[in-house]
Design a protein around this motif. Sequence first.
Motif, PDB file in Angstrom:
ATOM      1  N   TYR A 238       0.841  -1.217   0.000  1.00 52.45           N
ATOM      2  CA  TYR A 238       0.000   0.000   0.000  1.00 52.45           C
ATOM      3  C   TYR A 238       0.867   1.255   0.000  1.00 52.45           C
ATOM      4  CZ  TYR A 238      -2.959  -3.654   2.161  1.00 52.45           C
ATOM      5  OH  TYR A 238      -3.578  -4.830   2.455  1.00 52.45           O
TER       6      TYR A 238
ATOM      7  N   ARG B 223      -5.949  -5.579   0.965  1.00 58.80           N
ATOM      8  CA  ARG B 223      -7.241  -4.910   1.129  1.00 58.80           C
ATOM      9  C   ARG B 223      -7.848  -4.547  -0.237  1.00 58.80           C
ATOM     10  NH1 ARG B 223      -4.586   0.629   3.603  1.00 58.80           N
ATOM     11  NH2 ARG B 223      -3.972   1.504   1.593  1.00 58.80           N
ATOM     12  N   ASN B 224      -9.118  -4.576  -0.318  1.00 58.73           N
ATOM     13  CA  ASN B 224      -9.895  -4.105  -1.483  1.00 58.73           C
ATOM     14  C   ASN B 224      -9.727  -4.931  -2.767  1.00 58.73           C
ATOM     15  OD1 ASN B 224     -10.269  -2.023   0.333  1.00 58.73           O
ATOM     16  ND2 ASN B 224      -9.000  -0.559  -0.764  1.00 58.73           N
TER      17      ASN B 224
ATOM     18  N   ASN C 143       1.009  -5.851   6.786  1.00 57.09           N
ATOM     19  CA  ASN C 143      -0.140  -6.073   5.902  1.00 57.09           C
ATOM     20  C   ASN C 143      -0.424  -7.557   5.712  1.00 57.09           C
ATOM     21  OD1 ASN C 143       0.041  -3.339   5.680  1.00 57.09           O
ATOM     22  ND2 ASN C 143       0.702  -3.324   3.540  1.00 57.09           N
ATOM     23  N   GLU C 144      -1.636  -7.808   5.283  1.00 60.66           N
ATOM     24  CA  GLU C 144      -2.071  -9.168   4.994  1.00 60.66           C
ATOM     25  C   GLU C 144      -1.565  -9.532   3.591  1.00 60.66           C
ATOM     26  OE1 GLU C 144      -3.119 -12.537   5.216  1.00 60.66           O
ATOM     27  OE2 GLU C 144      -3.892 -11.468   6.980  1.00 60.66           O
TER      28      GLU C 144
END
Length: 369
Positions: free
Chosen positions: A248, A360-361, A354-355
Motif C-alpha cells: 500500500y 485490502r480491497n 499487511n495481509e
Amino acid sequence: EKGGYDYFMLKEIAEQPKAVADTLLGRIDGSGALHLDEVRIAPSVLREVDKVVVVACGTAYHAGMIAKYAIEHWTRLPCETELASEFRYRDPILDQRTLVIAISQSGETMDTLMALRHAREQGAKVLAICNTNGSTIPRESDAVLYTHAGPEVAVASTKAFLTQLVACYLVALYLGQTRGTKWGDEIRTVVRQLSEVPGHVERVLETMEPVRALARSLAHKNTVLFLGRHVGYPVALEGALKLKELAYMHAEGFAAGELKHGPIALIEDDLPVVVVVPSPRGRSVLHEKIVSNIQEIRARGARTIVIAEEGDEAVVPYADHLIWIPAAPTLLQPLVATVPLQVFACELATARGNEVDQPRNLAKSVTVE
Ligand code: F6R
C-alpha cells in the motif's frame, strides 16, 4: 497447504522454477524445435495474420507488454498490447487477419472476456493464454495455450506471471517458426536459453536475503519509484504494481527515457529508485542509456537500487544497493529480473504488517467490469 511457508505468496514465489519448467514441458524438444500442436489455429491461418493485438489486465497486461517486444522481434508482425478495459471501448480496427492474444490467469476477468468477444465478432482469431482449465476465456477462444503454474492462491500474481511470459515467448517463437521468419538457428538458441531459465530463477531465489533486509529497511518510506527500458519497462511497472497492492505504498514505474519529460522532478534526497538494467552483452545502447539515467537520478539524491546482470561492473559505482541476477538474453531477462521485485514487495508488506495473501480491497478474480 502452505507447504511450510507463512504465506501462499512465498510458496508461489518459490514454486516458480517448477512452474516455468512445467510450462515448457512437452512443448520443446531436445533439438530445440517447438511443438505447439495444441494451438489449433491452422498454420495457413497463422501465415495470413498481418497484425497481433494482445489484451489483458493488471499483471497479465505487463506480460502482454513484454510479448509485444518478443512478437515484433521474432515475427516482424506489427503488435499492439492494450489494456482490455480500454480496448473494448475504442472501436478497434480488427479483421480476419488479426490475431488477438488474451492473457488471463483466472480465465474469468470480465474486461478481458468482453475484449475477446468483441474481437471475435469482428472476425479476428483469438488465442487465450490461461492458467485455469476450462474457464470462460479459453472456452470462448479459438485456441488456448495453458500455462502450467498450478493453482495460484495469493491475490498478488507471481508464478502465473512468469508462466505467462514463457507462454508469450513460445507463441512468438511458434509464429516465427510457422511463418518461416527467423526459423532456424536463432529460434533453436532461444529455446535452449528458455530451458535454462528454471535454473536461473532457482539461483535468484537463493540470493534473496539481502533483498529482504533492504525491503525491511525501507518499510517507513512513502514512495518507491521503478525505472526500466525496453522489456525492463514492463518489469518496472510490475514491480510498482506489486508494491502498491501488497505494501500500500505509492509506487510508480517509468520508462527511463521519460525521466526528463517529467518524473525526474519527483527525485529527492534518499528517495528509493529501483532500476532494472538490461544485459550489457545485449544491445549496448540500451545499457549505456540506463547507466546514464542512474547517474542522473543519483546526482539528484536518489537512493539507487540496481538490478543488474552478474559481472556488470559499469553499474557498480552508481548503485547504493546492488541486486545481481544471472545472465539471460535481453528479451528473456524479465523472467529473472521480476523475481527480486516480488520478494521485495512481499517482504515490505510483511514489514508493514499487511495481509500478504489477501491485500485490502482486492479480489483474486475480477468478474465485474
Ligand atoms: C496483480 C494481479 C492482477 C491480475 C489481473 C488480471 O498481482 O493479480 O493485476 O493480474 O486482475 O487477472 P487475470 O490474469 O486472472 O485475468
